[in-house]
Scaffold this active site. Structure first.
Site, PDB file in Angstrom:
ATOM      1  N   THR A  13      -2.598   1.994  -4.759  1.00 58.56           N
ATOM      2  CA  THR A  13      -2.949   3.259  -4.113  1.00 58.56           C
ATOM      3  C   THR A  13      -4.254   3.800  -4.676  1.00 58.56           C
ATOM      4  O   THR A  13      -4.655   3.457  -5.790  1.00 58.56           O
ATOM      5  CB  THR A  13      -1.823   4.300  -4.316  1.00 58.56           C
ATOM      6  OG1 THR A  13      -2.209   5.542  -3.722  1.00 58.56           O
ATOM      7  CG2 THR A  13      -1.555   4.528  -5.802  1.00 58.56           C
ATOM      8  N   GLY A  14      -4.883   4.640  -3.901  1.00 59.19           N
ATOM      9  CA  GLY A  14      -6.081   5.326  -4.375  1.00 59.19           C
ATOM     10  C   GLY A  14      -5.760   6.614  -5.109  1.00 59.19           C
ATOM     11  O   GLY A  14      -6.659   7.259  -5.670  1.00 59.19           O
ATOM     12  N   ASP A  73      -1.267  -0.991   6.261  1.00 60.70           N
ATOM     13  CA  ASP A  73      -1.351  -0.505   7.641  1.00 60.70           C
ATOM     14  C   ASP A  73      -2.357  -1.269   8.487  1.00 60.70           C
ATOM     15  O   ASP A  73      -2.529  -0.979   9.658  1.00 60.70           O
ATOM     16  CB  ASP A  73      -1.653   0.992   7.677  1.00 60.70           C
ATOM     17  CG  ASP A  73      -2.994   1.337   7.024  1.00 60.70           C
ATOM     18  OD1 ASP A  73      -3.812   0.419   6.816  1.00 60.70           O
ATOM     19  OD2 ASP A  73      -3.216   2.516   6.727  1.00 60.70           O
ATOM     20  N   ASP A 101       0.872  -1.174   0.000  1.00 59.49           N
ATOM     21  CA  ASP A 101       0.000   0.000   0.000  1.00 59.49           C
ATOM     22  C   ASP A 101       0.910   1.226   0.000  1.00 59.49           C
ATOM     23  O   ASP A 101       1.993   1.204   0.606  1.00 59.49           O
ATOM     24  CB  ASP A 101      -0.878  -0.012   1.251  1.00 59.49           C
ATOM     25  CG  ASP A 101      -1.667   1.273   1.398  1.00 59.49           C
ATOM     26  OD1 ASP A 101      -2.426   1.594   0.476  1.00 59.49           O
ATOM     27  OD2 ASP A 101      -1.498   1.949   2.432  1.00 59.49           O
ATOM     28  N   LYS A 102       0.508   2.295  -0.697  1.00 63.99           N
ATOM     29  CA  LYS A 102       1.390   3.461  -0.789  1.00 63.99           C
ATOM     30  C   LYS A 102       1.330   4.332   0.457  1.00 63.99           C
ATOM     31  O   LYS A 102       2.319   4.484   1.174  1.00 63.99           O
ATOM     32  CB  LYS A 102       1.049   4.318  -2.019  1.00 63.99           C
ATOM     33  CG  LYS A 102       1.965   5.553  -2.152  1.00 63.99           C
ATOM     34  CD  LYS A 102       1.590   6.429  -3.317  1.00 63.99           C
ATOM     35  CE  LYS A 102       0.435   7.361  -2.971  1.00 63.99           C
ATOM     36  NZ  LYS A 102       0.819   8.449  -2.032  1.00 63.99           N
ATOM     37  N   THR A 103       0.181   4.893   0.719  1.00 63.09           N
ATOM     38  CA  THR A 103       0.056   5.908   1.761  1.00 63.09           C
ATOM     39  C   THR A 103       0.226   5.300   3.144  1.00 63.09           C
ATOM     40  O   THR A 103      -0.501   4.393   3.537  1.00 63.09           O
ATOM     41  CB  THR A 103      -1.305   6.618   1.663  1.00 63.09           C
ATOM     42  OG1 THR A 103      -1.467   7.133   0.348  1.00 63.09           O
ATOM     43  CG2 THR A 103      -1.390   7.749   2.677  1.00 63.09           C
ATOM     44  N   LYS A 144      -8.985  -3.203  -3.311  1.00 61.73           N
ATOM     45  CA  LYS A 144      -7.587  -3.630  -3.285  1.00 61.73           C
ATOM     46  C   LYS A 144      -7.467  -5.151  -3.294  1.00 61.73           C
ATOM     47  O   LYS A 144      -6.540  -5.708  -3.894  1.00 61.73           O
ATOM     48  CB  LYS A 144      -6.877  -3.047  -2.058  1.00 61.73           C
ATOM     49  CG  LYS A 144      -6.654  -1.539  -2.140  1.00 61.73           C
ATOM     50  CD  LYS A 144      -5.941  -1.003  -0.904  1.00 61.73           C
ATOM     51  CE  LYS A 144      -5.732   0.505  -1.005  1.00 61.73           C
ATOM     52  NZ  LYS A 144      -5.076   1.065   0.202  1.00 61.73           N
ATOM     53  N   ASP A 199      -6.595  -1.599   4.718  1.00 58.80           N
ATOM     54  CA  ASP A 199      -5.990  -2.642   3.885  1.00 58.80           C
ATOM     55  C   ASP A 199      -6.403  -4.042   4.330  1.00 58.80           C
ATOM     56  O   ASP A 199      -5.908  -5.032   3.785  1.00 58.80           O
ATOM     57  CB  ASP A 199      -4.459  -2.534   3.936  1.00 58.80           C
ATOM     58  CG  ASP A 199      -3.967  -1.210   3.395  1.00 58.80           C
ATOM     59  OD1 ASP A 199      -4.468  -0.772   2.350  1.00 58.80           O
ATOM     60  OD2 ASP A 199      -3.090  -0.600   4.028  1.00 58.80           O
TER      61      ASP A 199
END
Length: 669
Positions: free
Chosen positions: A510-511, A557, A364-366, A538, A561
């Site tokens: 990512t969103g 996180d 996951d990015k953020t 996702k 997710d």
């Protein structure tokens, strides 16, 4: 494999890797006592044995010596052999014969045959063989239990971190010492310099730093001030803190970690199931070969009964699946302890074993690859003003604002200038007077609405990378542009590089829009990514990658997710901090550090290698040991006694234990 009950107490046999620290200590002490007593009794047994007297040429016979020999050997069999006999009964009741059944059968056959010889059966008694065999088996198990205590000491180490008493602060400002278990949420405690923090809580007064390395693996002391969270068991350094209790007792971070370690040590393992099945089959094979050996020597080759029985007993002893039964549990205990000490928490052993074979890791990015908050990435100057100066002007104005973008701009500069007449421009930006000039920090929309010209090319370039752009205007003229984006963690680039180095394909989901996602992916070196993906979608992307035939780990996180973590072959929750109960993940990483995700893969691979090495040794050893014990090299003058067979069997167990203890956590994979 079943391990011995505490002899004489009638308790059900408990596997040593699940006996708990108290059980390990009790069993270790019990084996030590039995070994010492049996060894002392073995000395006169050796002196009174006719065969040894014949070998040494020392005659030491007197009337009734055989009865004394019988009495001493009976004591050794009953007291020294009790753990094996009791546990063999448990194995047979459970219809799961194993190592203890073999040992008990071997010493019982030797004992009963020797008793029969004393009372008239023709042959040679095997009392000295029986005594030395029991001694060696007790010594081997004593060493094994000491090794297990060292391997599975994670829970003891964690338990010692938590102090038993806290300085509770009363309403009148006085302090009293109170047991930690009596503290309730909302209570306040004082933590003095050099003391351990007794509970999970929030700092309400004071400043200090805390050493959380034993809990999270983070070696750098963490600064603590009002509003900061502290973890029970961490060490307070130089300052005094007042802490409001958030969690205590079984709800604390340390208790949660201990429960995870305990459940990980107890959880079933595919490798352990394989080892257990192999040990069970080896037991049947050993009994079968032992019986065949007896018949071959006595019936086919015509040797005396004592010789044939000695060969049978040696086969049963040397083929005990001791090392095979410990091959996996010891590695499990060591890997669990190592990972817990590094802030890598294993909830599910199967997930951990699977992690060693993953081919793709989706981040996951953020909040995982990035810090989850804005930071300045670029500053561009116009009209003769340098980018650095434009950023300084903007930071000076934005220091008075509470907007997230404003805070990010303000935090990027230390030497800010004094500002007068600060005013917020709702939805547009802010303004203030700096060194006599009106400076505004505003959005592109404000620039267009007010007809203020700016460098369109620079704006398009920065905006095309998915960055948020604000402009700096001084006296109505654009003097600079500042680009902000979610800051990439310093460790993320290295994590991606190391994943590629060990043959794992990194991906990102990512969103964010495609431009923003692409910019981050390029900076990190990630070749494939999924953008504009809603949290509930996702998991679909995970299944898409799995449909390619790839084993997938997801790192997120653990909050939005959760569906993706659950859908993955291995779910890894990163940055769980003090909230370690992330149900969707099989592995939990305490720190917000993507390198820990690489470390857990490296540890999983190293663990799998150690398991394979131990299983190969434990099983392969029997291929050579059993024929040797049966006497296939007797024609060449090589013949093993039961005691030598026991030494070889114990040696194989020690090798497995030492190999397991050599396991280490790889640095970043």
């Amino acid at each position: 494999m079943h391990e011995h009950a505490h002899a004489g107490h009638g308790k059900k046999a408990v596997p040593p890797e699940r006996a708990g620290s108290e059980g390990h200590e009790r069993m270790t002490a019990d084996y030590r006592r039995r070994f010492i007593a049996s060894t002392v009794l073995t000395v006169p047994v050796l002196m009174l044995s006719p065969m040894l007297q014949e070998w040494t040429g020392l005659a030491f016979r007197f009337p009734g010596d055989t009865i004394i020999l019988l009495a001493l050997s009976t004591a050794i069999y009953v007291y020294g052999g009790a753990p094996f006999i009791v546990s063999s009964v448990e194995e047979l009741r459970a219809r799961d014969p194993g190592m203890m059944t073999l040992i008990a059968l071997a010493i019982t056959v030797a004992f009963l045959y020797s008793v029969a010889v004393v009372f008239g059966l023709e042959g040679e008694a095997l009392f000295w063989e029986l005594a030395t065999l029991v001694d060696v088996m007790l010594l081997g198990h004593w060493i094994q239990m000491k090794s297990l205590m060292g391997a599975s000491g994670a829970l003891d180490a964690l338990a010692r971190l938590m102090p038993s008493v806290a300085h509770r602060l009363g309403p009148d400002g006085t302090t009293e010492d109170a047991p930690v278990e009596d503290l309730l949420p909302g209570d306040r405690v004082v933590v003095r310099p050099g003391e351990k923090v007794p509970v999970d809580g929030t700092v309400t007064d004071g400043e200090s730093s805390a050493d959380e390395s034993m809990l999270t693996g983070e070696s750098v002391p963490v600064e603590k001030a009002e509003g900061a969270r502290v973890i029970g068991g961490s060490m307070n350094n130089e300052g005094s803190l007042t802490v409001s209790v958030d969690k205590s007792g079984g709800e604390s971070y340390l208790s949660s970690v201990m429960e995870l370690v305990r459940s990980a040590e107890e959880s079933r393992s595919r490798s352990q199931d394989l080892a257990n099945r192999a040990a069970r089959w080896l037991t049947f094979i050993a009994i079968g070969i032992g019986g065949a050996t007896f018949l071959a020597w006595m019936v086919v080759l015509g040797r005396e009964a004592s010789f044939a029985i000695e060969r049978m007993v040696t086969v049963m002893v040397i083929s005990c699946p001791h090392a095979l039964g410990l091959a996996v549990p010891l590695v499990v205990a060591v890997s669990t302890a190592l990972s817990a000490g590094k802030g890598l928490l294993i909830r599910d052993r199967v997930s951990f074993e699977t992690a060693g074979g993953i081919q793709t890791m989706i981040f996951d990015k953020t909040g995982t690859l990035t810090e989850g908050r804005f930071g300045v990435t670029d500053s561009v100057g116009f009209a003769g003003v340098e980018g650095r100066e434009a950023l300084r002007l903007a930071a000076s104005v934005e220091a008075n604002s509470s907007h997230p973008i404003a805070r990010a701009v303000a935090e990027s500069v230390q030497d800010r200038l004094p500002v007068e007449g600060f005013r917020s421009l709702p939805g547009k930006g802010a303004e203030g007077t700096v060194r006599g000039s009106v400076v505004k920090v505003v959005s592109p929309g404000y620039m267009r609405e007010n007809g203020i010209s700016f460098d369109e090319a620079a704006f398009e370039r920065l905006g095309g990378e998915g960055k948020t752009v604000v402009f700096v205007v001084s006296e109505g003229k654009a003097v600079g542009a500042i680009a902000l984006a979610d800051r990439i963690r310093p460790e993320s680039v290295e994590a991606v590089r190391r994943l590629k180095r060990i043959g794992i394909t990194p991906m990102m989901v990512t969103g964010d829009n495609r431009d923003a996602a692409g910019a981050v992916a390029r900076e990190l070196g990630i070749d494939e990514y999924f953008s504009e993906v809603l949290p509930d979608k996702k998991a679909e992307k995970v299944r898409e990658v799995q449909a390619r035939g790839l084993r997938v780990a997801v790192v997120g996180d653990g909050v939005n997710d959760a569906p993706a973590l659950a859908a993955a072959d291995v779910g890894i929750a990163i940055g769980a901090g003090t909230d370690v109960a992330v149900e969707a993940a099989g592995i939990i990483l305490v720190r917000n550090n993507p390198l820990d995700a690489v470390s857990i893969i490296g540890l999983a691979r190293a663990t799998r290698r150690k398991m394979a090495e131990n299983l190969a040794w434990a099983a392969g050893y029997n291929v050579f040991a059993i024929p040797l014990a049966a006497g296939v090299l007797y024609g060449y003058g090589i013949l093993l006694s039961p005691a030598v067979g026991a030494i070889l069997m114990s040696l194989s167990t020690v090798i497995v234990a030492v190999n397991a203890r050599r396991l280490r956590v790889p640095e970043g994979g």
